[in-house]
Design an enzyme around this catalytic site. Structure first.
Site, PDB file in Angstrom:
ATOM      1  N   GLU A   1       0.833  -1.209   0.000  1.00 29.19           N
ATOM      2  CA  GLU A   1       0.000   0.000   0.000  1.00 29.19           C
ATOM      3  C   GLU A   1       0.863   1.253   0.000  1.00 29.19           C
ATOM      4  O   GLU A   1       2.042   1.216   0.317  1.00 29.19           O
ATOM      5  CB  GLU A   1      -0.927  -0.007   1.215  1.00 29.19           C
ATOM      6  CG  GLU A   1      -1.847  -1.225   1.269  1.00 29.19           C
ATOM      7  CD  GLU A   1      -2.834  -1.165   2.419  1.00 29.19           C
ATOM      8  OE1 GLU A   1      -3.214  -0.044   2.829  1.00 29.19           O
ATOM      9  OE2 GLU A   1      -3.237  -2.237   2.919  1.00 29.19           O
TER      10      GLU A   1
ATOM     11  N   THR B   1     -13.020  -2.395   0.768  1.00 26.02           N
ATOM     12  CA  THR B   1     -14.228  -1.564   0.784  1.00 26.02           C
ATOM     13  C   THR B   1     -14.675  -1.295   2.226  1.00 26.02           C
ATOM     14  O   THR B   1     -15.740  -1.729   2.667  1.00 26.02           O
ATOM     15  CB  THR B   1     -15.346  -2.245  -0.023  1.00 26.02           C
ATOM     16  OG1 THR B   1     -15.356  -3.655   0.275  1.00 26.02           O
ATOM     17  CG2 THR B   1     -15.126  -2.063  -1.501  1.00 26.02           C
ATOM     18  N   TYR B   2     -13.843  -0.550   2.941  1.00 29.98           N
ATOM     19  CA  TYR B   2     -14.131  -0.141   4.319  1.00 29.98           C
ATOM     20  C   TYR B   2     -13.188   1.005   4.684  1.00 29.98           C
ATOM     21  O   TYR B   2     -12.343   1.400   3.875  1.00 29.98           O
ATOM     22  CB  TYR B   2     -13.960  -1.315   5.302  1.00 29.98           C
ATOM     23  CG  TYR B   2     -12.761  -2.194   5.016  1.00 29.98           C
ATOM     24  CD1 TYR B   2     -11.473  -1.825   5.369  1.00 29.98           C
ATOM     25  CD2 TYR B   2     -12.930  -3.409   4.367  1.00 29.98           C
ATOM     26  CE1 TYR B   2     -10.377  -2.629   5.100  1.00 29.98           C
ATOM     27  CE2 TYR B   2     -11.843  -4.231   4.081  1.00 29.98           C
ATOM     28  CZ  TYR B   2     -10.571  -3.838   4.459  1.00 29.98           C
ATOM     29  OH  TYR B   2      -9.487  -4.634   4.178  1.00 29.98           O
TER      30      TYR B   2
END
Length: 430
Positions: free
Chosen positions: A218, A282-283
């Site tokens: 990331e 998706t959070y």
């Protein structure tokens, strides 16, 4: 399963009578932390086959037949109704299970962070392993010389095998507790270090029994976008020869070319082509350093999934689902306020302790409430419940996704696992 939302004045005994089910069964199914003090707005899963429906003004049996996809004659027979045109408002109907109800088969993954659950990790995994296809063991940290920092993972790998769960080795670019662009750049920009990384990762996988590799790199920035793609291609070539899975965890994008160091290094189309599947994060719209809001509002989740589906095959998309929420102390001050992570059970206990009614944001499909603590400080809590989880399951079905995954094991949310089994057949790939 049926979801019941507690109304003012309701008791667990009364709810059990309404659904004709022993109240102890409701307590056990939901692991209710507050059976003697239900919270207004609290969502409870009722473990019944079929469902109960209280007739609203103007509703007809034919309309209910269409809604629940059950023949009129079956509804009438199950409820011993002779005159369907005269069913009064508020009448309780039992609606049998739909003959056309489909329970799609999906893959289900879950991350377990050994840094959080520690020595209890095997027990945490064993509690829910029957519901899982994959277990992402977090994490081997990448070093600037291409080596990996070892972790104590053999016991938890063995635990995964006991329940036919595929253990995935997770590699991160975490340094000193934070994702590091510099660490990723040092390795991704060097073909030699890329090869060293893969050599070491595959050796560990073969030695310890991993069956797949999950890259969670990331904050890469645009300069590492193509080098990351190249690493994925090399990994795919080498892993495929050994029958291992390859996956990646990707930041939530809603359109091509999203600016920001978090997004620019993740190429949805390339990863969708190379990897066996991708874990979409998706959070964290509501997060510890941000203002109070839903952690995974369904409107935002849908935007990510719809964009991903435009460039990634749907049968490679794994949608992320949080098992936690946050408790913010108000007023929120940007750069200062830090929300506290909590799970579903603690959220319900807080609401009961401070006599707070739980509200529901229908746009976000998420529950929330406010309370004032003993020091007079106001709090705002957003979390996941049976309704919000069901909305996410419905999106998985609607979009025909490969499946879903959870971040992160260790949070208590018994209703989630009940509803997961009620909605899907879980693939086992070991």
């Amino acid at each position: 399963m049926q979801i019941h939302v507690v109304s003012p004045g309701e008791s667990l005994w009364g709810i059990s009578q309404a659904y004709q089910i022993p109240y102890q069964q409701i307590i056990e199914a939901n692991q209710l932390p507050n059976p003697e003090q239900l919270v207004v707005g609290q969502a409870i899963v009722i473990p019944v086959a079929g469902r109960f429906h209280w007739v609203q003004q103007g509703e007809t049996v034919w309309q209910l037949s269409q809604r629940y996809q059950v023949p009129v004659e079956h509804i009438l027979a199950m409820n011993h109704i002779q005159f369907p045109q005269h069913i009064p408002e508020g009448y309780r109907l039992y609606v049998p299970e739909s003959y056309h109800r489909q329970q799609p088969a999906i893959d289900v993954g879950a991350y377990v962070d050994l840094g959080i659950t520690g020595e209890e990790s095997p027990e945490v995994v064993a509690e829910v392993a029957e519901h899982l296809t994959f277990l992402q063991i977090f994490s081997y940290e990448l070093n600037r010389d291409g080596s990996l920092t070892p972790i104590n993972d053999q016991v938890i790998i063995n635990t995964a095998y006991e329940d036919r769960v595929v253990p995935l080795m997770v590699i991160t670019n975490i340094e000193d507790g934070q994702f590091s662009t510099e660490v990723a750049t040092a390795v991704l920009q060097s073909e030699e270090l890329q090869n060293k990384l893969l050599d070491e990762a595959i050796a560990i996988m073969e030695q310890r029994g991993y069956l797949g590799l999950d890259f969670d790199l990331e904050y890469l920035g645009a300069e590492n976008r193509e080098p990351y793609n190249e690493l994925m291609r090399k990994a795919k070539s080498r892993l495929e020869q050994r029958g291992f899975y390859l996956s990646s965890a990707l930041a939530p994008q809603v359109e091509p070319g999203m600016p920001g160091v978090l997004y620019e290094g993740h190429d949805y189309a390339a990863h969708g082509e190379i990897a066996d599947f991708v874990f979409l994060m998706t959070y964290e719209w509501g997060w510890t350093g941000g203002p109070p809001m839903a952690v995974a509002p369904i409107s935002q989740v849908r935007r990510v999934i719809e964009y991903a589906a435009s460039v990634v095959p749907n049968d490679k998309i794994m949608m992320g689902v949080p098992l936690y929420g946050y408790d913010w102390t108000l007023p929120f001050v940007e750069g200062e306020t830090r929300a506290r992570a909590i799970d579903h059970q603690e959220a319900i206990e807080l609401a009961a302790r401070y006599n707070a009614a739980i509200e529901y944001d229908w746009e976000a499909q998420s529950p929330f409430f406010t309370y004032v603590d003993e020091e007079g400080l106001e709090h705002e809590v957003w979390f996941e419940d049976a309704r919000s989880i069901q909305a996410k399951f419905d999106l998985v079905k609607e979009m025909g996704l490969r499946g879903l995954y959870y971040w992160v094991l260790g949070w208590e949310f018994p209703q989630n696992w009940l509803l997961l089994e009620d909605n899907f057949t879980i693939n086992k790939r070991v």
